[in-house]
Every structure is written in structure tokens, then in C-alpha cells.
Scaffold this active site. Structure first.
Site, PDB file in Angstrom:
ATOM      1  N   GLU A  97      44.999 -18.363 -28.440  1.00  0.00           N
ATOM      2  CA  GLU A  97      45.934 -19.416 -28.863  1.00  0.00           C
ATOM      3  C   GLU A  97      45.196 -20.523 -29.607  1.00  0.00           C
ATOM      4  OE1 GLU A  97      47.684 -22.763 -26.141  1.00  0.00           O
ATOM      5  OE2 GLU A  97      48.818 -20.921 -25.805  1.00  0.00           O
ATOM      6  N   ARG A 147      56.423 -29.866 -15.374  1.00  0.00           N
ATOM      7  CA  ARG A 147      57.075 -29.339 -16.572  1.00  0.00           C
ATOM      8  C   ARG A 147      57.458 -27.875 -16.432  1.00  0.00           C
ATOM      9  NH1 ARG A 147      52.938 -32.435 -19.447  1.00  0.00           N
ATOM     10  NH2 ARG A 147      51.682 -30.547 -19.444  1.00  0.00           N
ATOM     11  N   GLY A 204      54.723 -27.948  -6.490  1.00  0.00           N
ATOM     12  CA  GLY A 204      54.458 -28.397  -7.854  1.00  0.00           C
ATOM     13  C   GLY A 204      55.695 -28.211  -8.707  1.00  0.00           C
ATOM     14  N   ASN A 251      46.555 -22.592 -14.062  1.00  0.00           N
ATOM     15  CA  ASN A 251      45.516 -22.032 -14.936  1.00  0.00           C
ATOM     16  C   ASN A 251      44.144 -22.108 -14.274  1.00  0.00           C
ATOM     17  OD1 ASN A 251      47.049 -21.188 -17.191  1.00  0.00           O
ATOM     18  ND2 ASN A 251      47.189 -23.295 -17.925  1.00  0.00           N
ATOM     19  N   LYS A 258      45.044 -14.383 -18.787  1.00  0.00           N
ATOM     20  CA  LYS A 258      45.660 -15.616 -19.293  1.00  0.00           C
ATOM     21  C   LYS A 258      44.618 -16.512 -19.959  1.00  0.00           C
ATOM     22  CE  LYS A 258      48.896 -18.838 -19.699  1.00  0.00           C
ATOM     23  NZ  LYS A 258      48.259 -20.123 -19.746  1.00  0.00           N
TER      24      LYS A 258
END
Length: 328
Positions: free
Chosen positions: A197, A10, A7, A96, A190
Site C-alpha cells: 500500500e 473507527r 476497542g 495491526n 497484512k
């Protein structure tokens, strides 16, 4: 240290660059040939497939890091690696993923003697320069073995002042990474990080929306102010208690486009926001702000406010996330 990376999007590609800069040997694979060939020119070893990547890694214990979107593609990759790697090898999922999936995968892989590490990774498109905040779950021996990798990816002490009164034998948290606990703990931490967030971003979005609409024709004329949002965001960066990296990104977006015209305000939500609320329900913990922030994103897909344009601008600023309407 040698590591495989699957992977190269970004974040994955820049993580490889940061690791190579620190002297690590990286074997890389992505479905798109361009990204792996580009990294090969920079010093990585490109693999033509997951199988080829496993073969190109040296003597064990081998370590393979998956940096893919949560869901089916990660599940397929972990399953494939489980059939290719051997006892004491390590699979790291840095995407994630849902923490309960980590618990399930770890149990299955343990039966084959393969170690599984989940690593919540924060840093977005700025990680190459700033480093990545890492929240790690899994068996201690595997995490300790990978410490050179984590230490290279993390920001390090940098110029952040040490917390007054903090006394800890382990300085890894101060260097930007922690071993949070057993399997799933890294992604759980996370997940809550991303839920928070959402709430922080929503607070900025609503505040700037109120500022913008102070010039509304619905108010008495002597109560209207045409406020300079670009200057307000800038002055708040300087000594204010609400200063943060998210505010920095907001100020940057407003400086370049005060009306945020390139954003529609159609704000996507990732799995972590929903999973955070599910965890709150399971634990009977009230999470009013985080819940409202998630529902605001749902509503943004029907009608858009200036505040939601700011949400989109912040998401683009830290993660390069384009709006759903742009990606279709």
C-alpha cells in the site's frame, strides 16, 4: 454467535454494527463510555470493564476480539484476557500487531489452553458498508469455530468477477477472507499488504506531483501545461490500467479540494511499513520501491510536496487518519 469486542474506534464500532446486522450477539467494551453506550442503544450489550465483558459472555468457548492499536495497550489487554478466560476460549487480535508478538502470545496462552487468533483487518472507515478483507492466523479448529464471524465481516462475493482459471476447493478467498496459516501468519500477510500500500500510494503521489509541476516557471514557456488534475484522476478511473480504490479516493479528494489545501503533507507511517522492510532484510529480498516509499514518509515531516498532500488525502479517505500536526 456471541462475541466480545474490545476497542470501539473507527473500525471496531462499525465491525460490531456489521456483526449485529448479520444477527450476532455482541458484548462491547471501550475505555470511553460514550461509544459503548451508543452501541448499546443499537442492540449491543455494554460492559463496564474487561472483567465485566468476560463475565457477560455466555458458556464457552467464549471469543473476545481486541481491536486496539498495536503496542502496549494490546499487550495489556491480551494479558488481562489471558487471566480471565478459560481453556478453549479464544482471543482474536484484529489490530495491526507485529507478527512475532503473535507467535509469542500464542505460545504463552497455549500453556493455559486458551487459543489465540491473529486477524489482519483491512477496510478502514468503509468496512461497515463494503465489508472487511480478513487475513487470519492461528489454529485451524479455532479459526473454523469463528467462521460465522469472519464470513459476516467479510465482503462476500459481491460483484467482483471471478478470476479466470482459478480452481480452489476453498472459496473463502473469493468471499474476502483466508486462513493464512499458523500463529502470526495473518498479521504477516497484512503487514506486507500495508507495505505494498505504501508503494502504490507513493507512485500516485509522485505521478500527480509531476503533473502539477508541469506548469513550473523553471520550464521553457512552450513546455508548460496547466493540467486539470481533477479531470486526470477522473479519466484514469475509467478503463485505465492504473485504476484502483486508492485512485478513487484521490479523485474524490481532488474533486472536493483541487489544491488539497487542508492537508499539510506531513505523512505518518505505521509500524507495518517498517516491519515490512525489516522482513525484507531478514529474508534478503530486495524491496527498493517499498523502502523508498517508507523513507519518503520520513522526509515528508521536514518538507512537504503536493504529492505528499495527496498521500495524506488518501490516508484520510480510506482510514480517517488525520495528519500528525492535526492530532497534536
Amino acid at each position: 454467535m456471541q462475541i466480545g469486542m474490545i476497542g470501539l474506534g473507527r473500525m471496531g464500532g462499525n465491525m460490531v454494527r456489521r456483526l449485529m446486522k448479520a444477527g450476532h450477539d455482541c458484548v462491547v467494551y471501550s475505555r470511553g463510555a460514550d461509544s459503548r453506550e451508543e452501541l448499546a442503544k443499537e442492540g449491543a450489550t455494554a460492559a463496564a470493564s474487561v472483567e465485566d465483558l468476560a463475565q457477560k459472555l455466555g458458556d464457552g468457548p467464549r471469543a473476545v476480539w481486541s481491536m486496539l492499536p498495536a503496542g502496549a495497550v494490546t499487550e495489556e489487554t491480551v494479558q488481562a484476557l489471558g487471566g480471565l478466560l478459560k481453556r478453549d476460549d479464544i482471543i482474536i487480535d484484529g489490530g495491526n500487531s507485529f507478527y512475532k508478538d503473535d507467535i509469542r502470545r500464542a505460545k504463552r496462552l497455549t500453556d493455559r489452553g486458551i487459543r489465540y487468533v491473529d486477524c489482519g483487518t483491512s477496510g478502514g472507515v468503509w468496512g461497515l458498508e463494503r465489508g472487511y478483507c480478513l487475513m487470519i492466523g492461528g489454529p485451524k479448529a479455532a479459526v473454523d469455530h469463528l467462521d460465522p464471524i469472519f464470513a459476516s465481516l467479510a465482503p462476500g462475493m459481491g460483484d467482483i468477477p471471478r478470476t479466470p482459471g482459478r480452481k480452489a476447493a476453498d472459496d473463502r478467498a473469493e468471499r474476502g477472507y483466508i486462513h493464512a496459516g499458523p500463529s502470526g501468519a495473518g498479521h504477516f500477510v497484512k503487514m506486507i499488504h500495508n507495505g505494498i500500500e505504501y508503494g502504490m500510494m507513493q507512485a500516485y503521489a509522485e505521478g500527480f506531483d509531476i503533473l502539477k509541476n508541469k506548469n513550473s516557471g523553471e520550464l521553457p514557456e512552450d513546455e508548460r501545461y496547466e493540467l486539470n488534475l481533477t479531470d486526470i484522476s477522473e479519466v484514469w478511473r475509467r478503463g485505465s490500467v492504473v485504476s484502483s480504490w486508492l485512485l478513487d479516493l484521490s479523485a474524490q479528494a481532488l474533486a472536493g479540494d483541487p489544491k488539497l489545501a487542508k492537508f499539510t503533507g506531513d505523512v505518518a507511517d505505521s509500524g507495518e511499513g517498517r516491519w515490512t522492510i525489516e522482513a525484507a532484510i531478514e529474508e534478503a529480498v530486495p524491496a527498493e520501491v517499498l523502502s523508498a516509499a517508507l523513507y519518503a514518509r520520513f522526509r515528508s515531516r521536514v518538507e512537504h510536496t503536493f504529492g505528499e498532500k495527496l498521500l495524506s488525502a488518501m490516508r484520510f479517505g480510506f482510514g480517517g487518519h488525520v495528519e500528525p500536526t492535526e492530532s497534536r
